[in-house]
Every structure is written in C-alpha cells, then in structure tokens.
Scaffold this motif. Structure first.
Motif, short mmCIF file in Angstrom:
data_model
loop_
_atom_site.label_atom_id
_atom_site.label_comp_id
_atom_site.label_asym_id
_atom_site.label_seq_id
_atom_site.Cartn_x
_atom_site.Cartn_y
_atom_site.Cartn_z
N LEU A 1 0.83 -1.21 0.00
CA LEU A 1 0.00 0.00 0.00
C LEU A 1 0.86 1.25 0.00
O LEU A 1 0.60 2.22 -0.74
N ARG A 2 1.91 1.23 0.81
CA ARG A 2 2.80 2.38 0.88
C ARG A 2 3.53 2.56 -0.45
O ARG A 2 3.69 3.69 -0.94
N ALA A 3 3.95 1.46 -1.05
CA ALA A 3 4.64 1.53 -2.34
C ALA A 3 3.73 2.13 -3.41
O ALA A 3 4.17 2.92 -4.25
N ALA A 4 2.45 1.76 -3.38
CA ALA A 4 1.50 2.31 -4.34
C ALA A 4 1.32 3.81 -4.14
O ALA A 4 1.26 4.59 -5.11
N GLU A 5 1.24 4.23 -2.89
CA GLU A 5 1.09 5.66 -2.60
C GLU A 5 2.30 6.46 -3.08
O GLU A 5 2.17 7.54 -3.67
N VAL A 6 3.49 5.93 -2.82
CA VAL A 6 4.72 6.62 -3.24
C VAL A 6 4.81 6.67 -4.76
O VAL A 6 5.18 7.70 -5.35
N PHE A 7 4.47 5.58 -5.41
CA PHE A 7 4.51 5.48 -6.87
C PHE A 7 3.61 6.54 -7.52
O PHE A 7 3.98 7.17 -8.52
N LEU A 8 2.45 6.75 -6.95
CA LEU A 8 1.50 7.70 -7.52
C LEU A 8 1.90 9.15 -7.27
O LEU A 8 1.44 10.05 -7.98
N ASP A 9 2.76 9.37 -6.28
CA ASP A 9 3.03 10.73 -5.81
C ASP A 9 4.16 11.41 -6.59
O ASP A 9 5.16 11.85 -6.02
N PHE A 10 4.00 11.47 -7.91
CA PHE A 10 4.93 12.18 -8.78
C PHE A 10 4.11 13.00 -9.77
O PHE A 10 2.95 12.69 -10.04
N PRO A 11 4.70 14.05 -10.33
CA PRO A 11 3.96 14.88 -11.30
C PRO A 11 3.89 14.19 -12.66
O PRO A 11 4.52 14.61 -13.64
N TRP A 12 3.10 13.14 -12.76
CA TRP A 12 3.14 12.27 -13.93
C TRP A 12 2.68 12.94 -15.21
O TRP A 12 3.16 12.61 -16.30
N VAL A 13 1.75 13.87 -15.13
CA VAL A 13 1.31 14.54 -16.35
C VAL A 13 2.43 15.42 -16.90
O VAL A 13 2.69 15.45 -18.11
#
Length: 603
Positions: A343-355
């Motif tokens: 769960l933590r890995a998923a949160e960290v993965f999403l937390d970048f300015p991907w657009v």
C-alpha cells in the motif's frame, strides 16, 4: 543456371572475412546461430533458392554483407550509409507477396439462445484453469506467457518499412538480426512449401500459436498489468465463493508487488530532470539475472538478439499507476486487510507529477526530446501521442564507453497512448490533470485517439505496433468504463466536442461488423464481448454480444493439457521478425474478463 540461396550470398562475406569489426563479429555469431542450425540449414534453407537471383547475380548482395561485416558503430547510425548499403535487400523485400492468412466467413446473425448455464460453464472452466496455473508454483506464482518467432516475418515489413526500422534502431546487434531476418523473409516467401512449415492460414483474427517446442515462456510487467485488471473485474463482481474471492485477492496483491516493487527502477525526465520511477518489462536482480521467469537458455537467446538492454516503457508504467489507484481505492472501499508495504509503495509510486513528466515526450506538447525514430505505424496522425519508451541511455563500458540510445528504436503505438490517457483520467485529482497545461496535455491525448477512430485508421494492421486493432478497440472499452465515472462537468471540461462518444460509436461498429460479422476464434470473441459490455452497447437483447459468448462456449475443450482454449496471438512485435505472444492461460484470462464484464453489463 542455378538460383542462389542465402548461403550463396552470405557464407563467403560473413564466414571468410578476416577483419570483421565488433559489429561484424556479432553478425557472424548471429548468422552461425540462425542459419547454421543443422536441421534448419540442411532440411529447409538449403533448398530455398530465390527465383529472382541467379548465381551470377549474387555480387550486389555479397557486397552488402561484406559492408555489414566491416561496418563501424558510426556506419550503423548513418542513415545514408544504411539506405545505400541495404538497397538491394529493400528491393527484394518489395517483391514479397504475403498470402491472406486469415480465414473469415460471414456469420449467422440470428440471435443465439444463450442461457445463464452456458455463461457459467465458460466462467467455471476458465477460472479453474487460471487457479490451477497460478497454484503450480507456490513460491513464485505467475501466469506464463509464451513468445513464438515466426520466421517468415511480418506482412507489413516491405522495403520501405525495413529501411525505416534499420535507420531507427540504436543497437547494431538489433540491426544485424533485423538484416538476417529480412533475408530469411525473402527466401521463405519465395518457396511456398517451406513457408507452410512455419505458418498456415487460421480461422479468426488473432493467430493461434503453434510449434510449442519453440516457445519462449516468460513474464513481464505489461502482461501482469492486463491480468491484474481482468482479475479485478471479476473480483468486484463479488459473486464467487469466499475461497475463490480470496484467491483472486491473493493474485492481485502478488501481481501488484511484482509490478511496483520487483519491476521498478528510477529514471530521469529528459528535459526537466525530474527523477521518477518507471516499470520495466525486464527486471534484473543485483547480479544482472532476470526476474521475469526466463529459463537460462532463453535469457541467453534474448541477449544475443539484443534484448538485454531494456528500457522501461510508458504504457506498462501508466497501467501500473492505474492499477495502484484501483487497489488503494478497493482496499479502502472493501476494508480489505492488505499488505502495508505494498500500500505504501502504491502511494509513493503515484506521488509524482506524472502529467508533467509524460508531457515531455508528447508530440505537440512543445518539447523536442525523444521523438519516434521509427515511423511505420502509419497512417496514424501522431499529434498528441508519445513514443513507447522512456529516456534511458546505455553506456557500453566493455567496448569503448559509447552511449547508446534508442536501442530498440522508439515508435508510436495507439494502444499504449490509450493506457496513458485512461490512467491520467483515473488519477486526475492527484495529478492536477484538469488544470492549465496539464489539461492541454490530456486533451492532446484525446485528440490523437479521436483522429485515429474518426479516420478509420485504427482498423489498419499497419497502424498498431504491439497488437492487432481489436486490442486497441478493447482499450477504448476500458477508457469508456473509466469515462463514465467522471462527473458531467469534468467531462465537458475535458471533451466539450463529444470526441469520446464518437470513439465509442466507432468502436461499437468495429465490434459489430468487423469482428462479430465474420468468423472469430475464442480469443477474438472474448475481446468483442468485453468491449461491447464496457462500451455499454445500447441494444441489449438483440443477441450481438451473445454471439460472442456462443463462440466462447462452443470452443470449450479445444485446448491441450487440460486448458479450455488454445493459445492465441495477444501481443506481437514486427521486428526483428514477427513474434506473436500468448498462452492458453492468457486466453482463459481474457475469456474470464469477458464473462465478468458481461455479468456487470446484464445487472
């Protein structure tokens, strides 16, 4: 006068060259491995002469191979040298007349009688197969997928596309193997009896895998992305017994771990320098050994083919981002007791300015970094799209410290752009996708897909890179399913002209007429059923979707080794030759997804 064979052309310049360069040494090694196989050589290729090349006419082709043996690194990155040197082979490729491989006849449009019993029989058969395969390796469970090399090559690889590929690759190893397979394509197609050994016509759209002994079985993040989504679709239906629901949850958690922990590496955006994670399809351990369930001999073969330097691809990454969002939301909604590290890995993965990151690669977005180096997916309009690969240069320390870029070339494929678009929609709040330049980036993706569907270009085999048009159309179904979760005011902001609905209409017509209007195999049928359901086909009860389910039910038992279905082409590559990818359990997973989508649709 006798006609020439491949060996008449290649043996002297390749095997007798006394001063080969490093790329030339690689060419010799590949030639011995590919054309020196005793069975292949003496029973097939020795007898494959070319009717357009007499013994007295081999000179230009021998000079071509001699130049390749003495080519420098710089030669291989020189467009003019490539186009001049390999012009004889390009002309020979233009003489190839590919047969019509697909056998498709008009189908009976009468609505079939499909009862819930038949639907559940399909689900029971495929789910049993899926669980059985997953349980085979308790310490490291996965769904095996196999690649089959088709020696005769790809139907769209004519002389122009051959040159496009050769000038767009960054790796001489990959250029060498493309050169050899192009030669093989010419000679096999000039000999129909030899051609039949490797490829025969089939019923439906997707090609069935054959010659099991040659399959290379493996696992990648891209495959697991798609499998995760399919398992998720059945899980959220909530109709299975508790034990089977728990097994699906176990699969999703294990697959997501492989995606965002095992397969993750760090990259740097080419313009902004933003450091960000990405998902590679070829993860390695600390000793450089593969973590994708490849046998040692297959790993060795991939390295010799130039596949060991692998760049993370954008769609595998953005699919994993979409799966991460769905997992976090599902865990919260269902109060699932989940692995905290994941769960933590998923949160960290999403937390970048991907657009902002993907904008650096988008055509029409203002940046000029990493444009496509191979442009054979025509007649697509590339505006708004991004190429396949993130930026990742390789340094060849063992040779001379050269920096190699775009080892496999960089291309545009519509399907992976759909993955990115759908992932941004799913994460639009966290990534601020509805604001400023981010919104413009999102709308350019929509414009790209709208142009592909509105023009009809999406139907062309030449327009897709890694799969058939039916797969791209199925992605439109997944997109529309996500689109319906977006509030109306946000839809108007993103798409004031109604482009998504136009894409939907074109996709439904394709399923109705191009797919279900003629012969399908069960893999094709699973795509048609799932896509129409996700698109919310409005004429429920007219029997169209049920025609696809009938194909699934009638085909049960066609597979070997207790599998309900055969292995069919799911994904593919066109170079160095046509390689089709699938497996029996892959077909089961797609059929399972079709039934899950159908049950959702009929609720």
């Amino acid at each position: 006068m006798r006609n020439a064979t491949i060996y008449d052309i290649c043996d002297t310049p390749i095997l007798e060259c006394n001063t080969p360069t490093v790329p030339g040494q690689n060419l010799r090694k590949l030639y011995k491995k590919l054309f020196g196989n005793p069975l292949f050589k003496h029973f097939i290729l020795r007898w494959c002469s070319h009717p357009a090349i007499f013994q007295s006419q081999v000179g230009p082709f021998q000079e071509m191979m001699k130049a390749a043996m003495q080519a420098s690194y710089e030669n291989w990155q020189d467009r003019e040298w490539i186009e001049t040197t390999f012009a004889p082979l390009a002309k020979l490729l233009d003489r190839v007349q590919a047969p019509e491989w697909r056998i498709r006849e008009k189908t009976d449009t009468k609505p079939p009688c499909i009862r819930e019993k038949e639907v559940n029989e399909v689900l029971d058969a495929v789910l049993s197969d899926i669980i059985r395969v997953w349980n085979k390796n308790p310490k490291d469970p996965f769904f095996p997928v196999s690649a089959q090399v088709l020696m005769p090559g790809d139907s769209i690889c004519d002389g122009e596309n051959f040159m496009n590929i050769m000038t767009g690759l960054g790796s001489y190893e990959f250029q060498n193997i493309n050169l050899l397979f192009a030669l093989m394509r010419c000679f096999l197609h000039a000999n129909p009896l030899a051609l039949k050994i490797f490829r025969r016509p089939w019923k439906g759209i997707a090609e069935p895998l054959s010659m099991r002994v040659s399959w290379i079985t493996h696992r990648t993040g891209f495959y697991d992305d798609i499998f995760w989504e399919q398992i998720y679709n059945l899980y959220i239906l909530g109709e299975l017994p508790k034990e089977e629901q728990e097994k699906l949850r176990e699969m999703m958690e294990s697959i997501l771990h492989f995606l965002i922990i095992t397969s993750m590496e760090l990259l740097e955006a080419p313009s902004s320098g933003i450091k960000h994670p990405a998902i590679t399809c070829l993860p390695k351990d600390g000793n450089g050994q593969p973590l994708c369930n490849l046998k040692p001999r297959d790993w060795k073969a991939k390295k010799e083919l130039g596949f060991d330097d692998y760049v993370p691809d954008v769609d595998t990454t953005f699919l994993a981002l979409a799966m991460s969002r769905k997992w976090l939301d599902l865990v919260e909604e269902k109060n699932i007791k989940a692995n905290e590290e994941l769960l933590r890995a998923a949160e960290v993965f999403l937390d970048f300015p991907w657009v902002e990151i993907i904008n650096e690669y988008q055509i029409g977005g203002g940046n000029k970094t990493n444009p496509p180096t191979i442009t054979m997916t025509r007649p697509l309009d590339y505006f708004g799209s991004v190429p396949l690969w993130f930026d990742k240069p390789f340094k060849r320390d063992k040779e001379d410290g050269r920096v190699v870029r775009e080892t496999l070339g960089n291309e545009i494929c519509p399907g992976h752009n759909m993955d990115i678009f759908e992932s941004i929609l799913a994460n639009r709040y966290q990534w601020k996708a509805l604001e400023g330049e981010n919104l413009a980036t999102l709308q350019r993706f929509l414009t790209f897909h709208h142009n592909a569907f509105r023009s009809g270009n999406f139907k062309e085999d030449s327009a897709v890179r890694f799969y058939l048009p039916e797969i791209y159309v199925s992605y439109a179904g997944r997109l529309y399913d996500t689109w319906l979760t977006i509030p109306e005011d946000e839809r108007q902001l993103i798409d004031p002209e109604g482009k998504v609905e136009q894409i939907r209409a074109a996709a439904m017509d394709y399923c109705k007429y191009d797919m279900l209007g003629a012969t399908l195999n069960p893999f094709d049928a699973s795509l048609a059923v799932a896509t129409l359901c996700l698109l919310r086909y409005p004429n429920r009860g007219d029997g169209l979707i049920e025609r696809g389910i009938k194909v699934l039910h009638d085909s049960l038992g066609e597979g070997l080794f207790k599998h309900p279905y055969k292995a069919y082409e799911w994904t593919m590559v066109r170079h160095p030759t046509r390689i089709i990818v699938g497996s029996e359990v892959t077909t089961s997973l797609f059929a399972m997804n079709a039934i899950a989508c159908y049950k959702h649709y009929m609720k």
